[in-house]
Design a protein around this motif. Sequence first.
Motif, PDB file in Angstrom:
ATOM      1  N   VAL A 187       7.994   6.579   0.427  1.00 21.52           N
ATOM      2  CA  VAL A 187       8.233   6.809  -1.023  1.00 21.52           C
ATOM      3  C   VAL A 187       7.262   5.907  -1.542  1.00 21.52           C
ATOM      4  N   VAL A 188       6.862   6.170  -2.961  1.00 28.66           N
ATOM      5  CA  VAL A 188       6.331   5.598  -4.050  1.00 28.66           C
ATOM      6  C   VAL A 188       7.316   5.350  -5.107  1.00 28.66           C
ATOM      7  N   THR A 198       6.173   0.443  -2.743  1.00 27.88           N
ATOM      8  CA  THR A 198       6.101   1.676  -1.812  1.00 27.88           C
ATOM      9  C   THR A 198       6.762   1.233  -0.553  1.00 27.88           C
ATOM     10  N   THR A 252       8.965   9.138  -5.546  1.00 26.32           N
ATOM     11  CA  THR A 252       8.368  10.346  -5.218  1.00 26.32           C
ATOM     12  C   THR A 252       8.117  10.168  -3.497  1.00 26.32           C
TER      13      THR A 252
ATOM     14  N   LEU B 179       1.115   9.225  -0.052  1.00 30.14           N
ATOM     15  CA  LEU B 179       2.375   9.302   0.544  1.00 30.14           C
ATOM     16  C   LEU B 179       2.192   8.944   2.001  1.00 30.14           C
ATOM     17  N   THR B 193       7.315  -2.155   5.210  1.00 28.55           N
ATOM     18  CA  THR B 193       6.900  -0.724   5.218  1.00 28.55           C
ATOM     19  C   THR B 193       6.157  -0.705   3.889  1.00 28.55           C
ATOM     20  N   ALA B 194       5.140   0.529   4.018  1.00 28.22           N
ATOM     21  CA  ALA B 194       4.618   0.853   2.528  1.00 28.22           C
ATOM     22  C   ALA B 194       3.844   2.149   2.759  1.00 28.22           C
ATOM     23  N   THR B 195       3.399   2.788   1.783  1.00 31.48           N
ATOM     24  CA  THR B 195       2.434   3.797   1.748  1.00 31.48           C
ATOM     25  C   THR B 195       1.096   3.487   1.182  1.00 31.48           C
ATOM     26  N   ALA B 197      -0.182   4.236  -1.204  1.00 32.17           N
ATOM     27  CA  ALA B 197      -0.293   3.974  -2.791  1.00 32.17           C
ATOM     28  C   ALA B 197      -0.405   2.464  -3.021  1.00 32.17           C
ATOM     29  N   ALA B 198      -0.012   1.747  -2.018  1.00 29.11           N
ATOM     30  CA  ALA B 198       0.102   0.337  -2.256  1.00 29.11           C
ATOM     31  C   ALA B 198      -1.407  -0.227  -2.143  1.00 29.11           C
TER      32      ALA B 198
END
Lengths: 270, 259
Positions: A187-188, A198, A252, B179, B193-195, B197-198
């Motif tokens: 998730v962002v 995030t 998102t 994502l 945790t992260a995606t 986008a970080a």
Amino acid sequence: MSAQLGPGERADAARLLLKAYETGVPVPPLTATHPGLTVEDAYDVQLRQVAEWTAAGRKIAGHKVGLTSAAIQRQLGVDSPDYGHLFADMFHLDSQPIPAGEFLSPRIEPEIAFVLRKPLTGPGVTVAHVLDAIAYAIASLEIIDSRIEDWKITLPDTIADNASSGGVVLGATPVPLDGLDLRTCGVVLRRNGRIVQTGAGGAVLGSPVNALVWLANTVGALGVTLEAGSVVLPGALTAAVDVGPGDTVTATFAHLGSVTATFAALSEED
Amino acid sequence: MNWDIDTAAAVLLEAERQRQDRGPLTDEWPELDLGTAYRVQKRLIEKKVEAGEKVVGVKLGLTSRAKQERMGITSPLTAVLTDGYVLEADVPIPLAELIHPRVEPEIVFVMGKRLEGPGVTAATALDAVESVHAGLEIIDSRYVDFKFTLPDVVADNASSARFLVGGKALSPKNLDLALEACVLTANGTVVATATGAAVQGHPAEALALAANALAARGEAIEAGQLVLTGGLTDAVFVHAGDQIGAEFTSLGSVFVTAA
């Protein structure tokens, strides 16, 4: 841990919190005004407020699980989640203005919410039971809030305060669990267009499914069933961010689409 | 001490070899600015190459926009990776060779085309990427308690120490890297945790900014090179016996132990 406070003191603590909702003025930490408040006392204080609310005609729509990430458990020095009650009137619509004045010091966090198609009665509930009972997952934002001054909460404080519940926004796309890896579902979170957090489902006790198992078994031990059709917020995928009037927050998700909470700007009369 | 680029590079290399952390260079050499720091970094890598190491890629640091704003810069910092930093699969982090190592998960690119700024955008940067991998970077500052200013850390090759890259290679074409999530575990417990986008909103955004910043220093990212795009989460300390894992949505998992 057993109860330490007498029924009179617990009723008094519940009254303080109910008054904070009414006046919009937060109260000092209950652990300061009611020293000795245990986790068991705190759930009793929460249930006394829930009884008041249901007597006043409010409808329970589900439950939330809180304190599910390693970071927040470290911050509060606990190793277990907690839970609170969600009422139907706490649900707001995706992208529709939310009156920010309803809250004292709101924060927001993204969650993978579950809606149940079968009741779950613990103890003895396993991951298999939970997966069978979930109708669908859905993108959501939880508005958390504190009736305790400046969020100066310990574990019993937040439990007594309905697990710091504030509101819920559900997205619009139900997604069946079949084949979804919720642990690595990302998730962002954006506030007013900028990325602020995030995260992934693994932040929630390893997987949001685990939080539902914990909830079903924990309330089951108290004789409570999670009803078919009820909503469960299993825990946040990121740290919470502050929100205020005029803010728009969008989460998102991979696989689940997005959900937006928009807070009405204060009008001039405010 | 009479400070110059050669001396600073030699002092940092010696600190790395002797596993001896030290105070920030800028305490003793206040004139060390960002431009000079990159020249120290370059000299340090030249010394490693003279000693037989090969340059294999680039790593990006300080890839969060919020951190950049706090530091007063507008693009990631860069460092140079040599084969001396490579940690092979199933080999423990060699604690006896490091000072105070920390681990962070990264999205790693292997470049298919040469990327030279200025004028690189996220879309053209992504077009130059051949494959995307899961990665773990082991950082180890040569400064006491990781306390440094921007020029200090740039001179220290951005705390580079070791890295490993997962064996699964995916084309970037059908990946949603913003994502793409990562679950970081320490001894089985989720710690962060992260995606993607970080990392600057999208790892390709970081790559584009870095390519343009490198061009200003007369450098490019070569075809075949690795790019470590930046830590997705805060770095975690490792101790003997620890197992650190990074599980990604599509890129698979990488695990490392420390011994």
